[in-house]
Design a protein around this motif. Sequence first.
Motif, mmCIF file in Angstrom:
data_model
loop_
_atom_site.group_PDB
_atom_site.id
_atom_site.type_symbol
_atom_site.label_atom_id
_atom_site.label_comp_id
_atom_site.label_asym_id
_atom_site.label_seq_id
_atom_site.Cartn_x
_atom_site.Cartn_y
_atom_site.Cartn_z
ATOM 1 N N MET A 87 0.827 -1.209 0.000
ATOM 2 C CA MET A 87 0.000 0.000 0.000
ATOM 3 C C MET A 87 0.859 1.255 0.000
ATOM 4 N N ASP B 97 2.151 2.420 3.418
ATOM 5 C CA ASP B 97 3.330 1.694 3.902
ATOM 6 C C ASP B 97 4.602 2.274 3.280
ATOM 7 N N ALA B 98 4.526 2.503 1.977
ATOM 8 C CA ALA B 98 5.704 3.030 1.273
ATOM 9 C C ALA B 98 6.053 4.421 1.788
ATOM 10 N N ALA C 74 5.393 5.600 4.834
ATOM 11 C CA ALA C 74 5.952 5.444 6.190
ATOM 12 C C ALA C 74 7.416 5.013 6.111
ATOM 13 N N ARG D 64 8.946 -5.509 -2.277
ATOM 14 C CA ARG D 64 8.081 -5.363 -1.094
ATOM 15 C C ARG D 64 6.896 -4.431 -1.287
ATOM 16 N N ASN D 65 6.839 -3.738 -2.389
ATOM 17 C CA ASN D 65 5.705 -2.857 -2.638
ATOM 18 C C ASN D 65 5.661 -2.600 -4.148
ATOM 19 N N SER D 66 4.574 -2.011 -4.638
ATOM 20 C CA SER D 66 4.510 -1.797 -6.084
ATOM 21 C C SER D 66 5.427 -0.636 -6.459
ATOM 22 N N LEU E 112 6.174 2.955 -4.614
ATOM 23 C CA LEU E 112 7.514 3.304 -4.133
ATOM 24 C C LEU E 112 7.938 4.695 -4.599
ATOM 25 N N SER F 186 2.281 -7.301 -6.882
ATOM 26 C CA SER F 186 2.474 -7.053 -5.451
ATOM 27 C C SER F 186 1.857 -8.152 -4.594
ATOM 28 N N LEU G 28 4.158 -11.070 -4.555
ATOM 29 C CA LEU G 28 5.460 -10.712 -3.984
ATOM 30 C C LEU G 28 5.402 -10.603 -2.466
ATOM 31 N N ARG G 29 4.229 -10.253 -1.954
ATOM 32 C CA ARG G 29 4.087 -10.167 -0.498
ATOM 33 C C ARG G 29 4.250 -11.527 0.166
ATOM 34 N N LEU H 130 12.313 -2.054 5.936
ATOM 35 C CA LEU H 130 11.721 -3.075 5.073
ATOM 36 C C LEU H 130 10.378 -3.561 5.631
ATOM 37 N N LEU I 107 8.276 -1.718 7.330
ATOM 38 C CA LEU I 107 7.307 -0.664 6.996
ATOM 39 C C LEU I 107 6.922 -0.765 5.528
ATOM 40 N N GLU I 108 7.934 -0.969 4.693
ATOM 41 C CA GLU I 108 7.708 -1.032 3.246
ATOM 42 C C GLU I 108 6.740 -2.147 2.871
ATOM 43 N N SER I 109 6.873 -3.270 3.534
ATOM 44 C CA SER I 109 6.034 -4.418 3.165
ATOM 45 C C SER I 109 4.745 -4.478 3.988
ATOM 46 N N GLY I 110 4.513 -3.473 4.820
ATOM 47 C CA GLY I 110 3.258 -3.437 5.573
ATOM 48 C C GLY I 110 3.275 -4.305 6.812
#
Lengths: 271, 301
Positions: A1, A4-5, A7, A100-102, A106, B71, B74-75, B99, B101-104
Amino acid sequence: MLADAIAAERFRLSRDRASLFWGFAFAPLITMAFSIAMDMFARAVLHRTIPGETTDLANRAMGAAAGASGPFTALFLLIGAAAIFAGDYRWETWRLITPRNSRVNLLAAKLIVFAEVAAWSLLLTALTAVVAGLFGAMANHARLVGPPAGPAFISQYAGVALVTWLEVLLVGALGALIGVLTRSTMGAVIAGLVIVFVQSTLAATVQAATWKSLLIPAFAGRVLKTFVIAPPEMRTDAGQAGLALVFLLVWLVALTGGALALFRRQDLTKE
Amino acid sequence: MSFALEAEGLVKTYGAVRALDGLSLSIPAGGVFGVLGPNGAGKSTLFRIALGLVRPTGGTARLFGAPAGQSSSLRRAGAMIETPRYPPYLTAREVLRMLALESGAGGSADIDYWLERVGLGGAADRKAGTFSVGMKQRLGLAAAFFTRPELVILDEPTSGMDPAGIQEIRALIRDLADKEGVTIILASHQLDEVRRVCDRVAILSKGKLAAEGDVEALTGGKPRLRLTVSPIDKALAVLGDKGQADGANAVLADVLRAETPALIRALVEAGVEITEARWREADLESAYLGALEPKDLVDAR
């Protein structure tokens, strides 16, 4: 999301103190230091105060905000933008982050965090201008006065700060596009600075506000700021100001869209 | 059977270089899957496509049934591609925090536990940029595992580590696969590592699949007795279906260690001269070299 990116990017930039300082704090601080030094020098050399001198702190703050998109500030903003947008190429860390994210999230997060920090930098610019003004007033025994516009100053200041912020975002978007294109922090700074310098020089030579001249972001910004500051009875054509705003937004969309489109399809083999 | 990673006719070209040349490979979910091949065989390119770092020129790659690079799939994956690098201003703990934070994963990621587990507990607050190669690898492993993904892709996970560290990481990989059901895809140049850790192996050559199978099947499974004999045809007659020629004057005998004295006695009684006898362990190197064309090996040097 995207949240998240954002943060993650915010956390990361908060730890990159060198980029934060040089990119977003150095220009306001050195300008303040220079102003204070000049006041001290003048006081030391002249050994006297100028009778009847006044200091308008509000206008100093507005002047500082209006000038915060010039080439000098842009150089440091580009250093910050390069660290944010091209740092992952430099440190070869895209391969750590991208799964880890799209990609859109990012890069969008980087743009949003840049916009946030740029806003704080503009606030710091205004504050340091006020501090420098206070110091100058004390050193020269100048009388503090309010802005001639009275309460209307608030909306004028907000307008000028918003236009400057828009121009600063353009510098960031330019850094993003060049950073993604060249995969290099140095490339983002140097190429970005050349472009900022060229368009500022062009803007300085232009007088008439035509649709062609308004395509130059620095000129469009100047037209908009003049429109915002001028008293209602002296305002120029609102159509020109509107067109200037549209062109600035088009530039912003084009540069950020270009960076996003390029990054979405980019092969991250050897960052 | 469900598959963690599937490639079908996968092609990737970089200018004139064809990194993947119609690779088709299905990696089942569960266990440890080894990917072998000389430099330039296409291992890293396959992984980068699976993780959405590069786009294939042709063909398809799927992660858990979804197009690679999405995504959502990839998660479910963690990865360590080549020697990991980190922003120099972040400590090891901060790298994992970023990382997460990046991945939720945010607060749910057990950062300190994983730093301890990969042996970096004492270096958690040191800048990752100052780490040795081995420490960077350890942090990369923590980064790959700490969000508890279902699939972990590891590219040369033990390179740059000392022998004790290598053993420790191998045990960790096997442990995660056996006890926590994580699917692990492992690329390594260390054939011994692959033999010890992996259940199945694929050998890539010039961007294509050269061989694939269970490690036991590829290596011939259990150890065999190699005898240098003369004449070979008489030895093969004595061994029957338990023997196999290995060159012009040697045989491989598929017997138990306890049967060795009786076998040697039978060969001698049949008039076979034995000049050497030794046990050959399950040998992935032979399978690896056998799957590659000699030219591949020259190119890889």
